[in-house]
Scaffold this motif. Structure first.
Motif, short mmCIF file in Angstrom:
data_model
loop_
_atom_site.label_atom_id
_atom_site.label_comp_id
_atom_site.label_asym_id
_atom_site.label_seq_id
_atom_site.Cartn_x
_atom_site.Cartn_y
_atom_site.Cartn_z
N GLY A 84 0.81 -1.21 0.00
CA GLY A 84 0.00 0.00 0.00
C GLY A 84 0.84 1.26 0.00
N ALA A 85 1.95 1.22 0.74
CA ALA A 85 2.85 2.38 0.79
C ALA A 85 3.43 2.68 -0.58
N ARG B 273 2.16 1.58 -3.51
CA ARG B 273 1.07 1.84 -4.46
C ARG B 273 0.52 3.25 -4.32
N ASP B 274 0.46 3.75 -3.08
CA ASP B 274 -0.11 5.08 -2.86
C ASP B 274 0.68 6.18 -3.57
N ALA C 201 -2.66 7.22 -5.20
CA ALA C 201 -3.20 8.28 -4.34
C ALA C 201 -2.34 9.53 -4.33
N LYS C 202 -1.16 9.45 -4.95
CA LYS C 202 -0.24 10.59 -5.02
C LYS C 202 0.15 11.12 -3.65
N ASN C 203 0.37 10.19 -2.69
CA ASN C 203 0.85 10.62 -1.38
C ASN C 203 1.89 9.64 -0.85
N THR C 204 2.67 10.11 0.09
CA THR C 204 3.77 9.30 0.65
C THR C 204 3.61 9.11 2.16
N TRP C 205 2.37 9.20 2.63
CA TRP C 205 2.10 9.05 4.07
C TRP C 205 2.67 7.73 4.60
N TRP C 206 2.25 6.62 3.99
CA TRP C 206 2.68 5.31 4.47
C TRP C 206 4.15 5.05 4.15
N HIS D 175 4.09 14.93 7.51
CA HIS D 175 2.81 14.24 7.40
C HIS D 175 2.01 14.30 8.70
N LYS E 136 -10.15 2.06 -11.07
CA LYS E 136 -10.57 3.26 -10.35
C LYS E 136 -11.30 4.23 -11.28
#
Length: 351
Positions: free
Chosen positions: A25-26, A28-29, A33-38, A169, A339
């Motif tokens: 998920g990290a 893939r995001d 999802a265009k984020n690097t939170w994970w 974050h 999606k």
């Protein structure tokens, strides 16, 4: 001492399942999802472990040594592995804990991951793996060797960079969702019901990874966390009966499944879920690609992307990058189209 592998594995599996710590998920995001939170949380686990392993090395508890960098196998294998985890629906540890949650698709992915890791390490593809991993850059196994700097400088840079990234974050406002009133109290609520903070989960994963080093070394297995070789050893043991393959790492991965199962049962998240035929086929293909890719690359998202990076091996850092690229290609092919298809229709203004 082998029992320590089961204990540490159970702790890791429990934390991964309850923290929903998914490296797939990290990766893939970043693309979907265009984020690097994970991803930033994943780097917290790397940074925590890095401090610990280099302290253990300085104290003489373990001895970190460099080997030649098998660049071609790392690039090819890492990309294949990254591609495969999207099809499988999880990386090595993610597949273990999702299998423990009752996801039948993950059972197929896990089975074929272990089988093809065994085939690629000990079976018909063993010579191919050996040949690929024989193409190396000699004497350049680690970043600190190449740049002729102290590993502690790299530790400091990693810790500072990760802290700033995570802080970015953590301080950003996040959407809040309504939650049901708690049914449990005290420790039971924290362990089995309360949502875990990703960064706290990552720090705990890093601490468990540190503990794995001396525990594993005490049995003669001179490495830390690892999933692919132990999984291959299980598959090979079941077909050959060679008890020498049953080492600390085998107990570790068995523990991951047990700990994840305990967490899933305790939190009420265990449920047998049988996917459609297409998902099963993709899970099988993904598991097979994971097994081959991890064998060629010399590790998976744990052995390379978590452990290898913490010791600043080129294999660890290069495989991390190409795994992310492989995940991105697979995500664009298999996830992005779904999606778009599932996107709700736009309602004209005023309707």
């Amino acid at each position: 001492m082998l029992i320590s592998g089961l204990i540490i594995g159970a702790a890791l599996g429990f934390v991964l399942q309850r923290g929903r710590f998914c490296v797939t998920g990290a990766f893939r995001d970043i693309w979907i999802a265009k984020n690097t939170w994970w991803l930033s949380a994943f780097f917290v686990a790397i940074a925590v472990q890095s401090v610990g392993v280099w302290v253990l090395d300085a104290l003489g508890v373990i001895t970190l040594s460099a080997s030649d960098f098998p660049w071609l196998a790392t690039i090819l294998g890492g990309f294949i592995f990254g591609f495969g985890i999207v099809l499988a629906g999880g990386c090595a540890t993610g597949t273990y804990y999702r299998a423990a949650e009752g996801l039948v698709g993950s059972w197929f992915a896990l089975l074929f991951y272990a089988l093809f890791a065994s085939i690629s390490k000990y079976g018909p593809l063993g010579s191919t793996t050996e040949a690929l991993r024989g193409i190396t850059v000699e004497g350049q196994g680690t970043l600190h060797e190449t740049f002729n700097v102290s590993p502690w400088l790299l530790v400091a840079l990693l810790v500072v960079g990760t802290t700033l990234w995570a802080r970015h974050h953590i301080t950003k406002p996040r959407l809040k969702f309504a939650t049901l009133p708690p049914e449990k109290t005290g420790l039971a609520h924290v362990l089995f019901e309360k949502a875990w903070n990703p960064f706290v989960t990552a720090a705990v994963v890093g601490l468990i990874a540190i503990a794995a080093w001396p525990a594993s070394w005490a049995t003669g297995r001179e490495s830390g966390l690892g999933i692919t070789t132990p999984s291959a050893n299980i598959a090979t043991y079941l077909t050959t009966g060679d008890v020498e393959l049953v080492d600390w790492g085998v107990f570790l991965v068995l523990g991951i499944f047990v700990g994840s199962l305990i967490a899933a049962l305790g939190s009420g998240e265990f449920k047998l879920r049988v996917p459609d035929a297409q998902t099963i086929v993709r899970s099988i293909a993904g598991g097979a690609l994971m097994g081959v890719g991890a064998a060629w690359a010399g590790g998976c998202t744990i052995g390379n992307a978590l452990v290898g990076t913490s010791t600043f091996s080129w294999q660890g850092w290069v495989s991390l990058v190409v795994m992310i690229l492989g995940t991105g290609v697979a995500a664009k092919l298999f996830i992005a189209p779904r999606k778009k298809t599932a996107a709700p229709a736009q309602v004209p203004a005023g309707v």
